[in-house]
Design a protein around this motif. Sequence first.
Motif, short mmCIF file in Angstrom:
data_model
loop_
_atom_site.label_atom_id
_atom_site.label_comp_id
_atom_site.label_asym_id
_atom_site.label_seq_id
_atom_site.Cartn_x
_atom_site.Cartn_y
_atom_site.Cartn_z
N ALA A 19 -1.69 54.94 -118.57
CA ALA A 19 -1.22 56.30 -118.30
C ALA A 19 -0.12 56.28 -117.24
O ALA A 19 0.85 57.04 -117.33
N CYS A 20 -0.26 55.42 -116.23
CA CYS A 20 0.79 55.30 -115.21
C CYS A 20 2.09 54.79 -115.84
O CYS A 20 3.18 55.24 -115.49
N LEU A 43 4.77 66.72 -110.39
CA LEU A 43 3.71 66.56 -111.39
C LEU A 43 3.35 65.09 -111.57
O LEU A 43 2.16 64.74 -111.63
N ALA A 44 4.37 64.24 -111.65
CA ALA A 44 4.12 62.80 -111.80
C ALA A 44 3.35 62.25 -110.61
O ALA A 44 2.42 61.45 -110.79
N ALA A 45 3.71 62.68 -109.41
CA ALA A 45 3.00 62.21 -108.21
C ALA A 45 1.55 62.68 -108.22
O ALA A 45 0.64 61.91 -107.88
N ALA A 46 1.32 63.92 -108.62
CA ALA A 46 -0.06 64.44 -108.67
C ALA A 46 -0.88 63.69 -109.72
O ALA A 46 -2.02 63.30 -109.45
N LEU A 51 -4.93 59.54 -111.19
CA LEU A 51 -5.26 58.30 -111.89
C LEU A 51 -5.74 57.23 -110.91
O LEU A 51 -6.69 56.50 -111.20
N PHE A 52 -5.11 57.16 -109.75
CA PHE A 52 -5.52 56.14 -108.78
C PHE A 52 -6.85 56.50 -108.11
O PHE A 52 -7.55 55.62 -107.63
N ALA A 53 -7.18 57.78 -108.09
CA ALA A 53 -8.50 58.17 -107.58
C ALA A 53 -9.61 57.62 -108.46
O ALA A 53 -10.74 57.43 -108.02
N VAL A 54 -9.30 57.36 -109.70
CA VAL A 54 -10.26 56.75 -110.64
C VAL A 54 -10.09 55.23 -110.65
O VAL A 54 -11.05 54.48 -110.69
N ASN A 55 -8.84 54.78 -110.60
CA ASN A 55 -8.52 53.36 -110.74
C ASN A 55 -9.02 52.51 -109.58
O ASN A 55 -9.60 51.45 -109.78
N ILE A 56 -8.80 52.97 -108.37
CA ILE A 56 -9.13 52.13 -107.20
C ILE A 56 -10.63 51.86 -107.09
O ILE A 56 -11.02 50.70 -106.90
#
Length: 170
Positions: A19-20, A43-46, A51-56
């Motif tokens: 997705a990134c 929007l891209a930054a949000a 996504l990183f809140a899930v990924n990390i």
Amino acid sequence: GVIADRMDRKMLIAVTWGACAAIFGALAFLIFTDRIQVWHIALAAALHGLLFAVNIPARFVLISQMVSDLGLARALALVALTFNLNGVLFALLGGGLIDLVGADGAYAAVALLYGLSAGLITLVPPAKGVDIAAIPHRGACDYSEYRLDIAKTLIEENNKPKARTTITID
């Protein structure tokens, strides 16, 4: 963290990195076609942050399951080092890349690297033939014990006599 505990971690990481790649690819396209606007970047930054809140957490769970207890501290230190390098070294490399190939080329390169990472993470073998998705998070625990300790400490601290000092300035 809750999502990382309930799903196949490698697949979750692959999907978020994919997705990134799509986000950065879209930004590269918008920059290349000269249609980029501030709201696109916001929007891209949000989305990238979500996504990183899930990924990390998924990455930390995967690392804790794949590395022995003896090597876990070193592995997590290495991950922390890469996070810190992201803020310094990769900002410099990004600036150089923008100077070399332009902003659209730099975003396209980031999209390509995310896509490559998404594919490569699926090749990581399971730890010793075990289904990683089926293993509960090694660090998962019942935090109620810690909350109870904190609550007891707060109550004890609150019940202690307090020394009160008044300072006056003339």
